[in-house]
Design a protein around this motif. Structure first.
Motif, mmCIF file in Angstrom:
data_model
loop_
_atom_site.group_PDB
_atom_site.id
_atom_site.type_symbol
_atom_site.label_atom_id
_atom_site.label_comp_id
_atom_site.label_asym_id
_atom_site.label_seq_id
_atom_site.Cartn_x
_atom_site.Cartn_y
_atom_site.Cartn_z
ATOM 1 N N ILE A 191 -56.572 -25.726 35.884
ATOM 2 C CA ILE A 191 -57.912 -26.005 36.621
ATOM 3 C C ILE A 191 -57.689 -25.749 38.043
ATOM 4 O O ILE A 191 -58.531 -25.039 38.838
ATOM 5 C CB ILE A 191 -58.107 -27.564 36.680
ATOM 6 C CG1 ILE A 191 -58.682 -28.151 35.303
ATOM 7 C CG2 ILE A 191 -59.288 -28.159 37.812
ATOM 8 C CD1 ILE A 191 -58.821 -29.395 35.205
ATOM 9 N N VAL A 192 -56.329 -25.967 38.592
ATOM 10 C CA VAL A 192 -56.260 -25.489 39.975
ATOM 11 C C VAL A 192 -56.384 -24.085 40.231
ATOM 12 O O VAL A 192 -56.806 -23.651 41.234
ATOM 13 C CB VAL A 192 -54.606 -26.117 40.575
ATOM 14 C CG1 VAL A 192 -54.200 -25.395 41.739
ATOM 15 C CG2 VAL A 192 -54.538 -27.405 40.288
ATOM 16 N N SER B 4 -65.256 -24.938 42.853
ATOM 17 C CA SER B 4 -64.853 -25.476 44.338
ATOM 18 C C SER B 4 -63.794 -26.417 44.148
ATOM 19 O O SER B 4 -63.309 -26.879 43.274
ATOM 20 C CB SER B 4 -66.041 -26.041 44.657
ATOM 21 O OG SER B 4 -66.510 -27.279 44.231
ATOM 22 N N ARG B 5 -63.222 -26.591 45.566
ATOM 23 C CA ARG B 5 -62.116 -27.661 45.553
ATOM 24 C C ARG B 5 -62.571 -28.869 45.039
ATOM 25 O O ARG B 5 -62.104 -29.842 44.152
ATOM 26 C CB ARG B 5 -61.592 -27.610 46.801
ATOM 27 C CG ARG B 5 -60.355 -28.535 47.215
ATOM 28 C CD ARG B 5 -60.064 -28.872 48.533
ATOM 29 N NE ARG B 5 -58.934 -29.698 48.610
ATOM 30 C CZ ARG B 5 -59.336 -31.000 48.780
ATOM 31 N NH1 ARG B 5 -60.448 -31.720 48.438
ATOM 32 N NH2 ARG B 5 -58.302 -32.061 48.919
ATOM 33 N N ARG C 241 -62.604 -33.411 41.091
ATOM 34 C CA ARG C 241 -63.272 -34.405 40.272
ATOM 35 C C ARG C 241 -62.866 -34.169 38.797
ATOM 36 O O ARG C 241 -62.517 -35.319 38.196
ATOM 37 C CB ARG C 241 -64.893 -33.945 40.141
ATOM 38 C CG ARG C 241 -65.650 -34.703 39.147
ATOM 39 C CD ARG C 241 -67.042 -34.371 39.281
ATOM 40 N NE ARG C 241 -67.305 -32.796 39.109
ATOM 41 C CZ ARG C 241 -67.331 -32.483 37.540
ATOM 42 N NH1 ARG C 241 -67.169 -33.420 36.684
ATOM 43 N NH2 ARG C 241 -67.641 -31.332 37.340
ATOM 44 N N LEU C 242 -62.524 -32.915 38.096
ATOM 45 C CA LEU C 242 -62.099 -32.716 36.887
ATOM 46 C C LEU C 242 -60.595 -33.351 36.729
ATOM 47 O O LEU C 242 -60.434 -34.056 35.925
ATOM 48 C CB LEU C 242 -61.979 -31.325 36.499
ATOM 49 C CG LEU C 242 -63.285 -30.493 36.156
ATOM 50 C CD1 LEU C 242 -63.303 -29.053 36.304
ATOM 51 C CD2 LEU C 242 -64.049 -31.097 35.065
ATOM 52 N N SER D 218 -51.438 -30.698 45.033
ATOM 53 C CA SER D 218 -51.356 -29.206 45.548
ATOM 54 C C SER D 218 -52.558 -28.776 46.217
ATOM 55 O O SER D 218 -52.845 -28.088 46.868
ATOM 56 C CB SER D 218 -51.065 -28.324 44.357
ATOM 57 O OG SER D 218 -52.163 -28.071 43.433
ATOM 58 N N LEU D 219 -53.813 -29.546 45.680
ATOM 59 C CA LEU D 219 -55.230 -29.107 46.045
ATOM 60 C C LEU D 219 -55.395 -29.899 47.662
ATOM 61 O O LEU D 219 -55.887 -29.215 48.578
ATOM 62 C CB LEU D 219 -56.305 -29.776 45.277
ATOM 63 C CG LEU D 219 -56.381 -28.853 43.951
ATOM 64 C CD1 LEU D 219 -57.487 -29.749 43.173
ATOM 65 C CD2 LEU D 219 -56.938 -27.648 44.405
ATOM 66 N N ASP D 220 -54.499 -31.118 47.841
ATOM 67 C CA ASP D 220 -54.685 -31.564 49.182
ATOM 68 C C ASP D 220 -53.963 -30.563 50.208
ATOM 69 O O ASP D 220 -54.290 -30.669 51.467
ATOM 70 C CB ASP D 220 -53.999 -32.841 48.963
ATOM 71 C CG ASP D 220 -55.010 -33.852 48.576
ATOM 72 O OD1 ASP D 220 -56.132 -33.752 48.428
ATOM 73 O OD2 ASP D 220 -54.392 -35.101 48.025
#
Length: 71
Positions: free
Chosen positions: A13-14, A20-21, A26-27, A64-66
């Protein structure tokens, strides 16, 4: 479960540049919440596999998204 069948690991997903981020978050949160519910069910005596490692991977993917700049 939009992640089901399409993504085999949270890092999939990442790495999906089509999302989008916010969609990724959300996923991943949905996947995490589903696995937590599954783990609660197995603790109550319902059969199933241990998903603690997958929850750890989801948490790391969210972290990692943060760390990435919004884009």
């Amino acid at each position: 479960m939009a992640y089901h069948g399409k993504y085999h690991a949270p890092t999939d997903i990442v790495r999906d540049d089509d999302l989008s981020r916010a969609e990724k978050v959300r996923l991943l949160e949905q996947w995490r919440d589903d696995k937590k519910a599954y783990m609660r069910a197995t603790e109550e005596g319902m059969p199933g596999e241990d998903r603690a490692e997958l929850l750890k991977q989801i948490k790391n993917a969210l972290l990692s998204l943060d760390e990435r700049p919004a884009g």
